[in-house]
Write an enzyme that holds these catalytic residues in place. Structure first.
Site, mmCIF file in Angstrom:
data_model
loop_
_atom_site.group_PDB
_atom_site.id
_atom_site.type_symbol
_atom_site.label_atom_id
_atom_site.label_comp_id
_atom_site.label_asym_id
_atom_site.label_seq_id
_atom_site.Cartn_x
_atom_site.Cartn_y
_atom_site.Cartn_z
ATOM 1 N N ASP A 52 38.220 15.047 53.827
ATOM 2 C CA ASP A 52 37.097 16.011 52.587
ATOM 3 C C ASP A 52 36.738 16.460 53.749
ATOM 4 O O ASP A 52 35.875 16.204 54.858
ATOM 5 C CB ASP A 52 36.622 15.836 51.733
ATOM 6 N N PHE A 74 43.102 26.558 57.533
ATOM 7 C CA PHE A 74 43.403 26.994 57.077
ATOM 8 C C PHE A 74 43.079 26.806 54.862
ATOM 9 O O PHE A 74 42.513 27.349 53.467
ATOM 10 C CB PHE A 74 44.505 27.372 55.862
ATOM 11 N N ALA A 75 41.851 25.903 54.389
ATOM 12 C CA ALA A 75 41.620 24.969 54.080
ATOM 13 C C ALA A 75 40.284 25.587 52.995
ATOM 14 O O ALA A 75 38.281 25.279 53.293
ATOM 15 C CB ALA A 75 41.421 23.352 53.796
ATOM 16 N N ASN A 93 32.513 24.444 50.585
ATOM 17 C CA ASN A 93 33.143 24.320 50.841
ATOM 18 C C ASN A 93 34.133 25.164 51.952
ATOM 19 O O ASN A 93 34.497 24.927 53.339
ATOM 20 C CB ASN A 93 34.677 23.900 49.456
ATOM 21 N N TYR A 142 33.079 34.417 47.984
ATOM 22 C CA TYR A 142 34.536 34.792 48.472
ATOM 23 C C TYR A 142 33.916 34.812 49.685
ATOM 24 O O TYR A 142 34.158 34.833 50.902
ATOM 25 C CB TYR A 142 35.382 34.816 47.961
ATOM 26 N N ASN A 171 47.230 40.859 51.509
ATOM 27 C CA ASN A 171 47.280 40.351 50.108
ATOM 28 C C ASN A 171 48.635 39.677 50.792
ATOM 29 O O ASN A 171 49.728 39.830 51.155
ATOM 30 C CB ASN A 171 47.806 41.247 49.419
ATOM 31 N N HIS A 190 47.722 35.064 40.859
ATOM 32 C CA HIS A 190 47.706 35.735 41.663
ATOM 33 C C HIS A 190 48.854 37.308 40.763
ATOM 34 O O HIS A 190 49.596 36.184 40.390
ATOM 35 C CB HIS A 190 48.183 35.368 42.515
ATOM 36 N N ARG A 229 47.329 47.589 46.889
ATOM 37 C CA ARG A 229 46.696 46.161 47.549
ATOM 38 C C ARG A 229 48.327 46.257 48.793
ATOM 39 O O ARG A 229 49.020 46.744 48.736
ATOM 40 C CB ARG A 229 46.852 44.867 46.893
ATOM 41 N N ASP A 295 37.466 44.071 41.794
ATOM 42 C CA ASP A 295 38.491 44.777 42.005
ATOM 43 C C ASP A 295 38.289 45.425 43.259
ATOM 44 O O ASP A 295 37.527 46.591 42.323
ATOM 45 C CB ASP A 295 39.010 44.025 41.537
HETATM 46 N N1 UDP Z 1 45.894 41.439 38.513
HETATM 47 C C1 UDP Z 1 46.282 42.238 37.658
HETATM 48 N N2 UDP Z 1 46.580 41.165 36.652
HETATM 49 C C2 UDP Z 1 47.257 40.278 36.857
HETATM 50 C C3 UDP Z 1 46.346 39.535 38.712
HETATM 51 C C4 UDP Z 1 46.427 40.657 39.453
HETATM 52 O O1 UDP Z 1 47.095 43.621 37.306
HETATM 53 O O2 UDP Z 1 46.904 39.049 36.342
HETATM 54 C C5 UDP Z 1 45.574 43.284 39.789
HETATM 55 C C6 UDP Z 1 44.191 42.934 40.524
HETATM 56 O O3 UDP Z 1 43.196 43.049 39.549
HETATM 57 C C7 UDP Z 1 44.532 42.793 42.462
HETATM 58 C C8 UDP Z 1 45.904 43.302 42.503
HETATM 59 O O4 UDP Z 1 46.466 42.901 40.971
HETATM 60 O O5 UDP Z 1 44.264 44.474 41.918
HETATM 61 C C9 UDP Z 1 46.166 42.542 43.028
HETATM 62 O O6 UDP Z 1 45.005 40.770 42.961
HETATM 63 P P1 UDP Z 1 45.316 39.420 43.124
HETATM 64 O O7 UDP Z 1 45.116 38.433 42.491
HETATM 65 O O8 UDP Z 1 46.920 38.790 43.489
HETATM 66 O O9 UDP Z 1 45.345 39.436 45.152
HETATM 67 P P2 UDP Z 1 43.460 39.939 45.607
HETATM 68 O O10 UDP Z 1 43.883 41.436 46.056
HETATM 69 O O11 UDP Z 1 42.107 39.767 44.448
HETATM 70 O O12 UDP Z 1 43.679 39.035 46.385
#
Ligand code: UDP
Length: 333
Positions: A52, A74-75, A93, A142, A171, A190, A229, A295
């Protein structure tokens, strides 16, 4: 050039692809991972040291077990929503853990690091595509944890000669085209894996009306109201890590360098769903839901600096081709 590389977080989604890419490049790979989000079987034939980042003795045990030339880190915990609910986990973390790693590197004389950073360090974009010198004002814990480590890396470069390349991913998407590694998160949050899971449910006889998929908001100022994205294939991310690692090892990159990794093209959530329908042939349905906290409407990266500094170009420029690799892996699971 061969190298001994320590891949911290090599049991996770991007890290496990990096293990394969580094091995294909002829590097010796050791993985350090606490398996809290990753999977032991994802490291393949690499040596796994379970430990860890929050434990300096675990790190010392790992560094004593190998003579590493380079570390790839990457962790990290990487869910925006979770970081808002449980910032303590993220600071422990992602910040304390990464600082422990840096100090272990110094104790054991390792001077080169490739760090997984994120476009979440920019916050609400002022311009699209986003260049590296865009202001960094993250809007969630984050993003703040990642920015703090970028800042620490600049100070560690000046004071201690630790050279680093921070790669700010947009992404990450897709899976190993040979099917050896894939995207596994538990829980999955995701977009792409969730849409493909819905397609798989339909393929297995599920009723389209019972969809579990929700689109988070259609009132953004974008062409169809859903978020845009920039999806970049995981293998392209790994290729950039290899190039950055080679340049660091050759002494050609000094200081703390930050580079965007992006395709430079944006797709709305509805366009991603439509592309998944094309790739899977399934009539994927969804419900329209409320916006998800944190978002930004649009994130597209300008990756010209990575192209200039590393000679890196994404090989996967077609969204459908990226999705096919994810779909193939999901169906084979
Ligand atoms: N998103 C969505 N429904 C889901 C998951 C994600 O509409 O169940 C949307 C989210 O709001 C963002 C895009 O898809 O606009 C990509 O989200 P993801 O979580 O894949 O990656 P992030 O952009 O958060 O890194």
């Amino acid at each position: 050039m061969t190298a001994n590389v320590l891949i911290v977080g090599g049991a996770g989604y991007i890290g496990s692809h990096m293990v394969l890419a580094a091995q294909e490049a002829g590097w010796n790979v050791t993985v350090f991972d606490n398996l809290s989000r990753g999977f032991a079987d994802a490291v393949g034939s690499a040596r796994l040291v379970q430990g860890d980042l929050r434990s300096p003795p675990d790190l010392d045990r790992c560094f004593q077990s190998g003579d590493f030339d380079l570390v790839m880190h990457f962790a990290a915990l990487a869910y925006v929503g979770e970081s808002v609910q449980a910032p303590d986990l993220y600071y422990q973390n992602n910040v304390v853990g990464a600082l422990n790693l840096l100090d272990a590197m110094r104790r054991h004389g390792v001077r080169h690091l490739v760090f997984s950073s994120t476009c979440a360090t920019y916050g609400q974009p002022r311009e699209i595509p986003i260049p590296e010198d865009h202001p960094q004002r993250p809007i969630n814990p984050y993003g703040r944890t990642k920015l703090m480590i970028e800042q620490a890396l600049a100070d560690y470069a000046d004071a201690f000669g630790v050279n680093s390349v921070s790669l700010r991913y947009f992404n990450a998407a897709g899976c190993d085209p040979k099917g050896r590694a894939g995207e596994r998160h538990d829980p999955e949050t995701h977009l792409i894996p969730l849409v493909l899971e819905e397609a798989l449910r339909l393929q297995q006889g599920g009723n389209p009306e019972d969809t579990g998929l929700t689109v988070f908001g259609d009132d953004f100022p974008t062409r169809d109201g859903t978020c845009i994205r920039d999806y970049i294939h995981v293998d392209d991310l790994c290729a950039a890590h290899l190039l950055a690692g080679r340049r660091l090892l050759a002494g050609e990159m000094r200081g703390a360098i930050c580079l965007n990794l992006a395709n430079g093209a944006g797709f709305t959530v509805l366009e991603v769903i439509e592309a998944c329908r094309r790739v899977t042939g399934e009539p994927i349905r969804f419900r329209m839901g409320a916006r998800r906290a944190g978002d930004p409407p649009e994130l597209i990266g300008d990756a010209r600096r990575a192209s200039g500094e590393l000679g890196w170009q994404p090989a996967w420029t077609s969204l459908d081709a990226i999705l096919e690799t994810a779909w193939d892996w999901m169906r084979a699971r």
